[in-house]
Design a protein around this motif. Structure first.
Motif, PDB file in Angstrom:
ATOM      1  N   TYR A   1       2.740  13.484  -8.813  1.00 65.12           N
ATOM      2  CA  TYR A   1       2.355  14.888  -8.657  1.00 65.12           C
ATOM      3  C   TYR A   1       3.507  15.749  -8.134  1.00 65.12           C
ATOM      4  O   TYR A   1       3.669  16.883  -8.566  1.00 65.12           O
ATOM      5  N   VAL A   2       4.270  15.236  -7.187  1.00 64.64           N
ATOM      6  CA  VAL A   2       5.281  16.043  -6.503  1.00 64.64           C
ATOM      7  C   VAL A   2       6.608  16.102  -7.271  1.00 64.64           C
ATOM      8  O   VAL A   2       7.303  17.115  -7.243  1.00 64.64           O
ATOM      9  N   ALA A   3       6.961  15.039  -7.988  1.00 62.52           N
ATOM     10  CA  ALA A   3       8.263  14.978  -8.671  1.00 62.52           C
ATOM     11  C   ALA A   3       8.530  16.155  -9.617  1.00 62.52           C
ATOM     12  O   ALA A   3       9.669  16.632  -9.668  1.00 62.52           O
ATOM     13  N   PRO A   4       7.540  16.653 -10.349  1.00 60.23           N
ATOM     14  CA  PRO A   4       7.832  17.796 -11.237  1.00 60.23           C
ATOM     15  C   PRO A   4       8.339  19.040 -10.500  1.00 60.23           C
ATOM     16  O   PRO A   4       8.932  19.917 -11.121  1.00 60.23           O
ATOM     17  N   THR A   5       8.152  19.118  -9.194  1.00 60.33           N
ATOM     18  CA  THR A   5       8.666  20.257  -8.425  1.00 60.33           C
ATOM     19  C   THR A   5      10.149  20.104  -8.112  1.00 60.33           C
ATOM     20  O   THR A   5      10.776  21.024  -7.580  1.00 60.33           O
ATOM     21  N   GLY A   6      10.704  18.914  -8.403  1.00 61.76           N
ATOM     22  CA  GLY A   6      12.101  18.658  -8.084  1.00 61.76           C
ATOM     23  C   GLY A   6      12.289  18.033  -6.715  1.00 61.76           C
ATOM     24  O   GLY A   6      13.425  17.848  -6.271  1.00 61.76           O
ATOM     25  N   LEU A   7      11.195  17.716  -6.043  1.00 67.47           N
ATOM     26  CA  LEU A   7      11.254  17.101  -4.722  1.00 67.47           C
ATOM     27  C   LEU A   7      10.795  15.658  -4.783  1.00 67.47           C
ATOM     28  O   LEU A   7       9.909  15.311  -5.568  1.00 67.47           O
ATOM     29  N   LYS A   8      11.400  14.836  -3.945  1.00 68.51           N
ATOM     30  CA  LYS A   8      10.872  13.498  -3.693  1.00 68.51           C
ATOM     31  C   LYS A   8       9.882  13.642  -2.549  1.00 68.51           C
ATOM     32  O   LYS A   8       9.924  14.607  -1.789  1.00 68.51           O
ATOM     33  N   ASN A   9       8.984  12.668  -2.419  1.00 65.86           N
ATOM     34  CA  ASN A   9       8.013  12.711  -1.324  1.00 65.86           C
ATOM     35  C   ASN A   9       8.687  12.864   0.030  1.00 65.86           C
ATOM     36  O   ASN A   9       8.230  13.632   0.879  1.00 65.86           O
ATOM     37  N   THR A  10       9.749  12.102   0.250  1.00 68.63           N
ATOM     38  CA  THR A  10      10.451  12.166   1.534  1.00 68.63           C
ATOM     39  C   THR A  10      11.033  13.558   1.764  1.00 68.63           C
ATOM     40  O   THR A  10      11.027  14.058   2.885  1.00 68.63           O
ATOM     41  N   GLN A  11      11.522  14.180   0.695  1.00 71.01           N
ATOM     42  CA  GLN A  11      12.091  15.517   0.825  1.00 71.01           C
ATOM     43  C   GLN A  11      11.011  16.553   1.106  1.00 71.01           C
ATOM     44  O   GLN A  11      11.211  17.454   1.923  1.00 71.01           O
ATOM     45  N   TYR A  12       9.873  16.412   0.439  1.00 74.61           N
ATOM     46  CA  TYR A  12       8.772  17.338   0.697  1.00 74.61           C
ATOM     47  C   TYR A  12       8.327  17.229   2.150  1.00 74.61           C
ATOM     48  O   TYR A  12       8.126  18.242   2.831  1.00 74.61           O
ATOM     49  N   SER A  13       8.182  16.015   2.635  1.00 76.03           N
ATOM     50  CA  SER A  13       7.756  15.806   4.014  1.00 76.03           C
ATOM     51  C   SER A  13       8.760  16.415   4.994  1.00 76.03           C
ATOM     52  O   SER A  13       8.382  17.114   5.939  1.00 76.03           O
ATOM     53  N   LEU A  14      10.015  16.164   4.770  1.00 76.51           N
ATOM     54  CA  LEU A  14      11.068  16.699   5.638  1.00 76.51           C
ATOM     55  C   LEU A  14      11.085  18.223   5.604  1.00 76.51           C
ATOM     56  O   LEU A  14      11.119  18.883   6.648  1.00 76.51           O
TER      57      LEU A  14
ATOM     58  N   LEU B   1       0.831  -1.197   0.000  1.00 77.85           N
ATOM     59  CA  LEU B   1       0.000   0.000   0.000  1.00 77.85           C
ATOM     60  C   LEU B   1       0.871   1.253   0.000  1.00 77.85           C
ATOM     61  O   LEU B   1       0.610   2.198  -0.754  1.00 77.85           O
ATOM     62  N   SER B   2       1.895   1.252   0.822  1.00 81.59           N
ATOM     63  CA  SER B   2       2.793   2.404   0.903  1.00 81.59           C
ATOM     64  C   SER B   2       3.449   2.696  -0.447  1.00 81.59           C
ATOM     65  O   SER B   2       3.534   3.847  -0.875  1.00 81.59           O
ATOM     66  N   ARG B   3       3.912   1.657  -1.132  1.00 81.44           N
ATOM     67  CA  ARG B   3       4.540   1.855  -2.443  1.00 81.44           C
ATOM     68  C   ARG B   3       3.526   2.395  -3.460  1.00 81.44           C
ATOM     69  O   ARG B   3       3.857   3.287  -4.252  1.00 81.44           O
ATOM     70  N   ALA B   4       2.310   1.881  -3.445  1.00 80.99           N
ATOM     71  CA  ALA B   4       1.286   2.358  -4.381  1.00 80.99           C
ATOM     72  C   ALA B   4       0.949   3.828  -4.116  1.00 80.99           C
ATOM     73  O   ALA B   4       0.837   4.631  -5.056  1.00 80.99           O
ATOM     74  N   VAL B   5       0.799   4.191  -2.843  1.00 83.48           N
ATOM     75  CA  VAL B   5       0.490   5.576  -2.492  1.00 83.48           C
ATOM     76  C   VAL B   5       1.677   6.477  -2.820  1.00 83.48           C
ATOM     77  O   VAL B   5       1.498   7.590  -3.337  1.00 83.48           O
ATOM     78  N   THR B   6       2.886   6.002  -2.572  1.00 81.91           N
ATOM     79  CA  THR B   6       4.087   6.781  -2.894  1.00 81.91           C
ATOM     80  C   THR B   6       4.175   7.047  -4.392  1.00 81.91           C
ATOM     81  O   THR B   6       4.469   8.174  -4.816  1.00 81.91           O
ATOM     82  N   ARG B   7       3.913   6.034  -5.214  1.00 86.93           N
ATOM     83  CA  ARG B   7       3.927   6.232  -6.676  1.00 86.93           C
ATOM     84  C   ARG B   7       2.906   7.306  -7.073  1.00 86.93           C
ATOM     85  O   ARG B   7       3.184   8.156  -7.920  1.00 86.93           O
ATOM     86  N   HIS B   8       1.733   7.256  -6.450  1.00 84.68           N
ATOM     87  CA  HIS B   8       0.694   8.241  -6.748  1.00 84.68           C
ATOM     88  C   HIS B   8       1.187   9.658  -6.431  1.00 84.68           C
ATOM     89  O   HIS B   8       1.106  10.551  -7.275  1.00 84.68           O
ATOM     90  N   TYR B   9       1.698   9.858  -5.211  1.00 85.13           N
ATOM     91  CA  TYR B   9       2.166  11.192  -4.819  1.00 85.13           C
ATOM     92  C   TYR B   9       3.365  11.625  -5.639  1.00 85.13           C
ATOM     93  O   TYR B   9       3.486  12.789  -6.017  1.00 85.13           O
ATOM     94  N   ASP B  10       4.279  10.687  -5.935  1.00 83.94           N
ATOM     95  CA  ASP B  10       5.460  11.021  -6.745  1.00 83.94           C
ATOM     96  C   ASP B  10       5.057  11.597  -8.097  1.00 83.94           C
ATOM     97  O   ASP B  10       5.713  12.518  -8.602  1.00 83.94           O
TER      98      ASP B  10
ATOM     99  N   LYS C   1      10.190  26.514  -2.033  1.00 80.97           N
ATOM    100  CA  LYS C   1      10.127  25.162  -2.594  1.00 80.97           C
ATOM    101  C   LYS C   1       9.053  24.349  -1.878  1.00 80.97           C
ATOM    102  O   LYS C   1       8.307  23.590  -2.499  1.00 80.97           O
ATOM    103  N   ARG C   2       8.947  24.522  -0.575  1.00 84.28           N
ATOM    104  CA  ARG C   2       7.911  23.822   0.188  1.00 84.28           C
ATOM    105  C   ARG C   2       6.527  24.257  -0.280  1.00 84.28           C
ATOM    106  O   ARG C   2       5.629  23.438  -0.441  1.00 84.28           O
ATOM    107  N   ALA C   3       6.335  25.566  -0.536  1.00 84.24           N
ATOM    108  CA  ALA C   3       5.041  26.065  -1.020  1.00 84.24           C
ATOM    109  C   ALA C   3       4.717  25.463  -2.385  1.00 84.24           C
ATOM    110  O   ALA C   3       3.569  25.057  -2.638  1.00 84.24           O
ATOM    111  N   GLU C   4       5.708  25.354  -3.258  1.00 84.13           N
ATOM    112  CA  GLU C   4       5.513  24.727  -4.563  1.00 84.13           C
ATOM    113  C   GLU C   4       5.148  23.245  -4.391  1.00 84.13           C
ATOM    114  O   GLU C   4       4.212  22.741  -5.019  1.00 84.13           O
ATOM    115  N   GLY C   5       5.880  22.570  -3.524  1.00 81.69           N
ATOM    116  CA  GLY C   5       5.595  21.162  -3.241  1.00 81.69           C
ATOM    117  C   GLY C   5       4.226  20.979  -2.614  1.00 81.69           C
ATOM    118  O   GLY C   5       3.530  20.006  -2.909  1.00 81.69           O
TER     119      GLY C   5
END
Length: 160
Positions: free
Chosen positions: A38-51, A27-36, A112-116
């Motif tokens: 959307y978020v990847a075009p900002t130049g951030l990985k999900n983990t980076q956006y969260s941090l 489930l985590s991998r499927a949800v991560t792929r979904h968020y990635d 960058k956080r606002a963009e993410g």
């Protein structure tokens, strides 16, 4: 059992089948792929956006406190912080004494956080649409409940 994995009514109790860890990771991998997506075009990985979000909201913050808040071990936090420092989105400066450090978001990091955050919101809305709001609410409640039970068990083990 019904199609959704619930027990039939009556005295028959539900019996877990399969590996919970595997199912959660799937489930985590499927949800991560979904968020990635959307978020990847900002130049951030999900983990980076969260941090970055945690630091913007909580910073300046000690790395140990940030790791605890994010439920990460220190080495994982250190590894995840490095690219954000290199991009100039975070800075690490002196803390209260010579041995402590504080992590803080820079102006560029806040931007960058606002963009993410805009991309993350679109990902969340799309996930709500795909899963249905009631399922997402139930999932959040189940996760929160399980975390509370596991945290309480961990605290009881540490106390004994």
């Amino acid at each position: 059992m019904h199609a959704h994995g619930t027990a039939k009514s009556g005295s028959q109790a539900a019996t877990p089948r399969g590996c919970t860890n595997l199912k959660l990771r799937q489930l985590s991998r499927a949800v991560t792929r979904h968020y990635d997506a959307y978020v990847a075009p900002t130049g951030l990985k999900n983990t980076q956006y969260s941090l970055l979000s945690h630091v913007v909201l909580l910073g300046p913050i000690k790395p140990s406190e940030l790791a605890a808040r994010m439920r990460l071990d220190a080495s994982t936090l250190t590894r995840n912080v490095q690219p954000l420092l290199a991009q100039g989105w975070l800075v690490q400066g002196p803390g209260e004494d010579a041995r402590s450090r504080l992590i803080e978001a820079t102006v560029a990091g806040r931007e960058k956080r606002a963009e993410g955050q805009r991309a993350w919101k679109q990902a969340q809305l799309a996930l709500n649409e795909r899963l249905g709001p009631a399922r997402v609410v139930a999932l959040h409640a189940m996760i929160d409940d399980c975390l509370a039970v596991l945290d309480a068990a961990d605290e009881n083990e540490e106390a004994s």
